[in-house]
Write an enzyme that holds these catalytic residues in place. Structure first.
Site, PDB file in Angstrom:
ATOM      1  N   CYS A   1       0.834  -1.206   0.000  1.00  0.00           N
ATOM      2  CA  CYS A   1       0.000   0.000   0.000  1.00  0.00           C
ATOM      3  C   CYS A   1       0.867   1.254   0.000  1.00  0.00           C
ATOM      4  O   CYS A   1       1.368   1.664   1.049  1.00  0.00           O
ATOM      5  CB  CYS A   1      -0.936  -0.008   1.212  1.00  0.00           C
ATOM      6  SG  CYS A   1      -2.007   1.444   1.249  1.00  0.00           S
TER       7      CYS A   1
ATOM      8  N   CYS B   1      -0.493   4.107   2.118  1.00  0.00           N
ATOM      9  CA  CYS B   1      -0.280   3.941   3.567  1.00  0.00           C
ATOM     10  C   CYS B   1       1.180   4.202   3.937  1.00  0.00           C
ATOM     11  O   CYS B   1       1.462   4.833   4.959  1.00  0.00           O
ATOM     12  CB  CYS B   1      -0.608   2.517   4.023  1.00  0.00           C
ATOM     13  SG  CYS B   1      -2.091   1.819   3.312  1.00  0.00           S
ATOM     14  N   ASP B   2       2.091   3.668   3.156  1.00  0.00           N
ATOM     15  CA  ASP B   2       3.484   3.596   3.606  1.00  0.00           C
ATOM     16  C   ASP B   2       4.469   4.453   2.817  1.00  0.00           C
ATOM     17  O   ASP B   2       5.624   4.592   3.224  1.00  0.00           O
ATOM     18  CB  ASP B   2       3.955   2.126   3.547  1.00  0.00           C
ATOM     19  CG  ASP B   2       3.127   1.249   4.485  1.00  0.00           C
ATOM     20  OD1 ASP B   2       2.737   1.743   5.551  1.00  0.00           O
ATOM     21  OD2 ASP B   2       2.868   0.083   4.144  1.00  0.00           O
TER      22      ASP B   2
END
Ligand code: NDP
Length: 326
Positions: free
Chosen positions: A140, A143-144
């Site tokens: 992701c 997300c990261d």
């Protein structure tokens, strides 16, 4: 065959942000929800380290911690949170039948499906090792990606998700190397031209990942092989992103619910309703576009409100609980 059949008003399947949010709303509306956590209590977020983009956590929070908080909040309103795996459903009649661990049978007036989706990985031992260590493998970028600011990363995949994520990463990272296993993209024309026209994205066609390299703690590079020439080389990188698709966890519903060709449950636009009255869907089981904790939570809320209205319409003695709209 089950010995006793339990009857409930609202059964929630899945324990990610969608399931717990549905539970918070359903519980506050007096629907006495029963929530089954499934195989991976907490869902996909339990494999994420730091969550920095969920509103309300200015300092960030780890995925597992956030899921514990959501569970606590759902239990505060007396959601019955249980361990167990739903193995079979029968949505053919008015009463929705659900089996837990093949044996226990539950009849529920409403069912909220929040079973999520599972990111696909390549399955290489080195990839799995650094994924488990939280050392630089992610599925992701949104997300990261932030953790790799001004660094060099590699992303594998050639679909719309890979292009979207590569483009997202290109705005944060010094360099993004994209590994495409064939000599062409699967992604739509607009998405692939976006990555092709981005200066700091290098595209390597006909390229397979051989090994994710690391120092035992974190990723330091990727060894790749050109599957036409057979030539191998190493790419320095601190992050390895996998964007080769997701599999929605919807197999057990396929005989009753309308699914799209990739298995996502089709909801009625603007609602959490499925094609079966009284069965609702929230989170990634129906969402192949946004796939965020916050959007999953939002649709969990929608599912509980839709379920509550369904119950109210079915049984005039059941009052819509106004506090859920606060
Ligand atoms: P897709 O299934 O469309 O693409 C997966 C990609 O991963 C393919 O290019 C495939 O390669 C590659 N791949 C699969 N396995 C491997 C492997 N083992 N090694 C290397 N590469 C591999 O998944 P997406 O998640 O990209 O998209 C899913 C759906 O969501 C699609 O319908 C897409 O259009 C949609 N979507 C739309 C978006 C938008 O419109 N904004 C954004 C994101 C997704 P190959 O091509 O060789 O099979």
């Amino acid at each position: 065959m089950s010995e006793t059949i339990e009857k409930v008003k609202c059964l929630i399947i899945g324990s990610g942000p969608a399931g717990y949010t549905a539970a918070i709303y359903a519980a506050r509306a007096n629907m006495k929800p029963v929530l089954y956590q499934g195989m991976q209590p907490g869902g996909q977020l339990t494999t994420t380290n730091e969550v920095e983009n969920f509103p309300g956590y200015p300092d960030g929070i780890t995925g597992p911690e956030m899921m514990m908080e959501l569970q606590k909040q759902a239990e505060r309103f007396e959601t019955d949170v249980r361990n167990g795996w739903i193995t079979k459903v029968d949505f053919s009649g008015d009463i929705h039948k659900v089996w837990v661990n093949e044996t226990k049978e539950i009849h529920s007036d409403t069912v909220i499906i929040s079973t999520g989706a599972t990111a696909k990985y390549l399955g290489l031992p080195s990839e799995q090792k650094y994924l488990k260590l939280g050392g630089g493998v992610s599925a992701c970028a949104i997300c990261d990606g932030f953790f790799y600011r001004n660094q060099e990363v590699v992303i594998v995949g050639a679909g719309d998700s890979a292009c979207e994520e590569a483009h997202y990463l290109s705005k944060l990272c010094k360099k993004v190397t994209m590994l495409v296993r064939r000599d062409e993209f699967r992604a739509s024309k607009i998405m692939r031209s976006r990555v092709k026209n981005t200066q700091n994205i290098e595209i390597l066609y006909n390229t397979d990942t051989q090994e994710v390299l690391g120092d035992g703690q974190v990723v330091t590079g990727v060894r790749v092989k050109n599957n036409v020439t057979g030539i191998e080389h190493e790419i320095p990188a601190t992050g390895f992103f996998v964007a080769i698709g997701h599999k929605p966890n919807t197999d057990i519903f396929k005989d009753f619910l309308n699914l799209d060709p990739t298995g996502y449950i089709i909801n009625k636009p603007g609602t959490a309703k499925t094609n079966v009255e009284g069965v609702f869907v929230s989170g990634d089981a129906a969402d192949h576009v946004y796939r965020q904790a916050v959007t999953a939570a939002g649709t969990g809320c929608m599912a509980a409100l839709d379920a509550e209205r369904y119950l109210a319409a079915k049984d005039s003695s059941y009052e819509v609980h106004t506090s859920t709209y606060n």
